[in-house]
Design an enzyme around this catalytic site. Structure first.
Site, PDB file in Angstrom:
ATOM      1  N   GLY A   1       0.791  -1.242   0.000  1.00 40.56           N
ATOM      2  CA  GLY A   1       0.000   0.000   0.000  1.00 40.56           C
ATOM      3  C   GLY A   1       0.811   1.273   0.000  1.00 40.56           C
TER       4      GLY A   1
ATOM      5  N   ASN B   1       1.632   3.113  -2.588  1.00 38.66           N
ATOM      6  CA  ASN B   1       0.983   4.105  -3.458  1.00 38.66           C
ATOM      7  C   ASN B   1      -0.222   4.726  -2.756  1.00 38.66           C
ATOM      8  OD1 ASN B   1       2.114   4.476  -6.326  1.00 38.66           O
ATOM      9  ND2 ASN B   1       2.301   2.262  -5.994  1.00 38.66           N
TER      10      ASN B   1
ATOM     11  N   MET C   1      -4.039  -6.767  -7.042  1.00 38.45           N
ATOM     12  CA  MET C   1      -3.460  -7.824  -7.872  1.00 38.45           C
ATOM     13  C   MET C   1      -4.502  -8.764  -8.479  1.00 38.45           C
ATOM     14  SD  MET C   1      -0.404  -6.935  -7.804  1.00 38.45           S
ATOM     15  CE  MET C   1       0.523  -8.306  -8.485  1.00 38.45           C
TER      16      MET C   1
ATOM     17  N   LEU D   1     -10.183  -7.473 -12.866  1.00 38.27           N
ATOM     18  CA  LEU D   1     -11.608  -7.186 -12.658  1.00 38.27           C
ATOM     19  C   LEU D   1     -12.396  -7.542 -13.915  1.00 38.27           C
ATOM     20  CD1 LEU D   1     -10.952  -3.825 -10.852  1.00 38.27           C
ATOM     21  CD2 LEU D   1     -12.008  -5.839  -9.803  1.00 38.27           C
TER      22      LEU D   1
ATOM     23  N   ASN E   1      -5.743   2.893 -12.594  1.00 35.79           N
ATOM     24  CA  ASN E   1      -4.732   1.992 -12.039  1.00 35.79           C
ATOM     25  C   ASN E   1      -3.347   2.582 -12.282  1.00 35.79           C
ATOM     26  OD1 ASN E   1      -3.573  -0.499 -11.031  1.00 35.79           O
ATOM     27  ND2 ASN E   1      -3.159  -1.099 -13.153  1.00 35.79           N
TER      28      ASN E   1
ATOM     29  N   HIS F   1       0.503   1.235 -13.082  1.00 42.92           N
ATOM     30  CA  HIS F   1       1.216   0.026 -13.509  1.00 42.92           C
ATOM     31  C   HIS F   1       2.698   0.364 -13.675  1.00 42.92           C
ATOM     32  CE1 HIS F   1       1.911  -3.835 -15.359  1.00 42.92           C
ATOM     33  NE2 HIS F   1       2.599  -3.230 -16.307  1.00 42.92           N
TER      34      HIS F   1
HETATM   35  C1  GRF Z   1       3.445  -1.045  -7.454  1.00 45.13           C
HETATM   36  O1  GRF Z   1       4.670  -1.108  -8.134  1.00 45.13           O
HETATM   37  C2  GRF Z   1       2.312  -1.035  -8.414  1.00 45.13           C
HETATM   38  O2  GRF Z   1       2.553  -0.278  -9.552  1.00 45.13           O
HETATM   39  C3  GRF Z   1       2.217  -2.488  -8.773  1.00 45.13           C
HETATM   40  O3  GRF Z   1       2.416  -3.166  -7.550  1.00 45.13           O
HETATM   41  C4  GRF Z   1       3.191  -2.343  -6.688  1.00 45.13           C
HETATM   42  C5  GRF Z   1       2.367  -2.120  -5.474  1.00 45.13           C
HETATM   43  O4  GRF Z   1       3.052  -1.394  -4.508  1.00 45.13           O
HETATM   44  N1  GRF Z   1       0.987  -2.808  -9.436  1.00 45.13           N
HETATM   45  P1  GRF Z   1       2.297  -0.730  -3.288  1.00 45.13           P
HETATM   46  O5  GRF Z   1       1.339  -1.787  -2.717  1.00 45.13           O
HETATM   47  O6  GRF Z   1       1.564   0.474  -3.778  1.00 45.13           O
HETATM   48  O7  GRF Z   1       3.381  -0.406  -2.320  1.00 45.13           O
END
Ligand code: GRF
Length: 190
Positions: free
Chosen positions: A14, A16, A92, A95, A109, A111
């Site tokens: 989490g 982000n 992950m 959907l 999203n 990525h």
């Molecule tokens: C990030 O690199 C995101 O882009 C990818 O998985 C990672 C998740 O990191 N889909 P976090 O859970 O936000 O730390």
């Protein structure tokens, strides 16, 4: 200011989500996180969100017989908080078309690649294997095709000769945190 309402879907760390929360501390940030949902009960991001005073809980896939029942439970939780934007942040799970159509234009999203390159997992190792000179991250609208929706914005990093997947991931993550907050700021500004 009437702030827009964000629901954030996570599966793990989490970071982000936490970066969006930090950005939302700025007085002029036009949005706030009103709900964090995880499909995974052991996601450490749930506690991170709760510690920041955000309503956060898990809706584990294992509690439901089918993908559609799981998505219906997620939809119900989302609809209860009436968000303006739903942000996938390390969520992950793919959907369904039903779900993505339902939230069309409101579901985004982040990525960790320069889409359309390297959809899916292990993007940093694949960028290195491909000999890419530039790598980065993309914020995009979500449709039912994995990492296939319309691109909103990208941030680039230069790939160094001595990069490993880990060093590259760390530099891209810094850009993810910056880019996601910036895109949300733009989408939520009137
Ligand atoms: C990030 O690199 C995101 O882009 C990818 O998985 C990672 C998740 O990191 N889909 P976090 O859970 O936000 O730390």
């Amino acid at each position: 200011m009437n702030r827009k309402r964000l629901a954030v879907l996570i599966s793990g760390r989490g970071s982000n989500m936490a970066a969006i929360e930090r950005a939302s501390q700025a007085e002029d940030f036009p949005a706030e996180i009103v709900l964090v949902l995880s499909d995974n009960a052991s996601a450490t991001g749930i506690k991170t969100a709760q510690d920041a005073g955000i309503k956060a809980h898990a809706i584990p896939r294992s509690n439901y017989e089918s993908k559609s029942e799981h998505e219906a439970a997620i939809s119900e939780a989302i609809d209860n908080v009436n968000p303006d934007l739903i942000c996938l942040a390390g969520y992950m799970r793919l959907l369904s078309a039903h779900f993505t159509e339902c939230y069309k234009g409101k579901l985004i999203n982040i990525h960790p690649s320069l889409l359309p390159k390297h959809k899916g997992l292990d993007t940093h190792a694949r960028a290195l294997e491909a000999g890419d000179k530039k790598h980065g991250c993309t914020v995009h609208y979500v449709n039912a095709e994995m990492d296939g929706g319309e691109i909103i914005a990208q941030a680039q990093v230069a790939v160094a000769a001595n990069d490993t997947p880990e060093t590259l991931a760390a530099r891209v993550l810094v850009q993810e945190h910056r880019l996601y907050a910036q895109v949300i700021r733009e989408l939520c500004s009137d």
